[in-house]
Design an enzyme around this catalytic site. Structure first.
Site, short mmCIF file in Angstrom:
data_model
loop_
_atom_site.label_atom_id
_atom_site.label_comp_id
_atom_site.label_asym_id
_atom_site.label_seq_id
_atom_site.Cartn_x
_atom_site.Cartn_y
_atom_site.Cartn_z
NE ARG A 23 -3.64 2.06 2.83
CZ ARG A 23 -4.90 2.19 2.44
NH1 ARG A 23 -5.45 1.23 1.72
NH2 ARG A 23 -5.62 3.25 2.76
CG HIS A 80 -8.28 1.02 -3.55
ND1 HIS A 80 -7.68 -0.13 -3.08
CD2 HIS A 80 -8.88 1.60 -2.46
CE1 HIS A 80 -7.90 -0.23 -1.78
NE2 HIS A 80 -8.61 0.79 -1.38
CD GLN A 120 -13.10 -0.64 -1.01
OE1 GLN A 120 -12.32 -0.63 -0.06
NE2 GLN A 120 -14.34 -1.12 -0.91
CG ASP A 150 -12.67 7.67 -1.67
OD1 ASP A 150 -12.79 7.57 -0.43
OD2 ASP A 150 -11.62 7.41 -2.29
CB CYS A 178 -13.77 2.69 -0.38
SG CYS A 178 -13.10 4.35 -0.57
NE ARG A 211 -9.99 -4.11 0.44
CZ ARG A 211 -9.26 -3.09 0.86
NH1 ARG A 211 -9.84 -1.91 1.09
NH2 ARG A 211 -7.96 -3.20 1.03
#
Length: 319
Positions: A105, A132, A135, A234, A274, A302
């Site tokens: 990450r 991403h 996700q 988001d 998310c 997830r």
């Protein structure tokens, strides 16, 4: 012995592989809920490397790997040579000789690509500024759970064909990945961002391009939501852009997903985020805490989709 495969952006897998992953994730989740042990990765080790802070990514990967029977090594750039100017290539060669799988990450996509190019084991993108994929993998699986075939038969990705996802907010890594997913799996994504915060279409397309009928831009977020089967957003200010926070609050003032936007969508439209969420900024509390919201299922998923992904990257298709 499986062929070495990385998961750095959504287009690294094809539609058939996604159909398998979603079917596998459903089985793995069912076993988890029934307290039925599922340990295909005994004696396998996942290295998790964090340059960006995390809650959901760390918990979902770490808990998931333990539930698969494996073990986890947790690294940050502050407590390893990655933060002391060791070349990424050297770190990749060392870490991949000692572990079976690496999740990273970080900020720039180029970093994870350089690591993967020098890794002997699969590398997973846990988040970069550009993409991403894990996700979106969870988001699509959550949509399938709520709107897919209830008997579990057929290709699970078929329920996405012809559907519309409305993305309201920043043209960020999530938006880029939604565009990739739409082109690959045959649905549409309506993107609405303030001027100056649009997605970079070339970046979103990646190496594989995007189909013209899978993506449409709307300057008006209400129009983007009209008729949508899923509305998602988001935070306005992602990690690494904190200096722009006040400017972004002003620019995004009309891009708060509210009950009026949800009313413009299909009557049974779902809402996703998310997380973490800022109620009153990118989404109204009445929406994220309302009956159309599936954010908690989305967050849990997830873990389940990543378990299916890790199993697949290490073992291939399991009968």
């Amino acid at each position: 012995m499986t062929t070495l495969k990385h998961y750095l952006q959504f287009t690294d897998l094809n539609a058939d592989e996604y159909a398998y992953l979603f079917e596998r994730a459903a089985l793995i989740k069912k076993k988890f809920k029934a307290y039925d042990k599922h340990h295909p990765l005994v004696d396998r080790t996942l290295a998790m490397i964090f340059e960006k802070a995390s809650t959901r990514t760390r918990v979902s990967f770490e808990a998931g790997m333990y539930q698969l029977g494996g073990s986890v090594v947790h690294l940050t750039t502050g407590d390893s040579q990655l933060g002391r100017a060791e070349p990424i290539e050297d770190s990749a060669k060392v870490i991949s000789r000692m572990t079976d799988l690496v999740m990273i990450r970080t900020y720039e996509q180029a970093k994870i690509e350089r690591f993967a190019a020098n890794s002997r084991v699969p590398v997973i993108n846990g988040l970069t500024n550009e993409y991403h994929p894990c996700q979106i993998l969870a988001d699509i699986f959550t949509f399938i759970e709520h709107r897919g075939p209830k008997d579990g038969t057929g290709n699970l990705t078929d329920c996405l064909k012809g559907k519309t996802v409305a993305w309201v907010g920043d043209g960020n890594n999530m938006a880029n990945t939604w565009v990739q997913a739409a082109s690959l799996l045959g649905f549409k994504v309506h993107v609405s961002t303030p001027r100056g915060y649009e997605i970079d279409e070339k970046l979103a397309a990646g190496a594989h391009g995007i189909s013209a009928d899978s993506y449409q831009f709307f300057s008006n977020p209400m129009e983007a939501c009209r008729g949508a089967d899923l509305v998602t957003t988001d935070v306005w200010t992602s990690m690494g852009y904190e200096a722009e926070n006040e400017a972004r609050k002003k620019a995004f003032a009309d891009w708060c997903v509210d009950t009026e936007m949800m009313a413009a969508a299909q009557p049974d439209a779902l809402f996703m985020h998310c997380l973490p969420a800022h109620r009153g900024e990118e989404v109204e509390a009445d929406v994220i805490d309302g009956p159309q919201s599936v954010v908690w299922d989305e967050a849990e998923n997830r873990m389940h989709v990543q378990k299916a992904l890790m199993e697949y990257l290490l073992l291939g298709r399991v009968a």
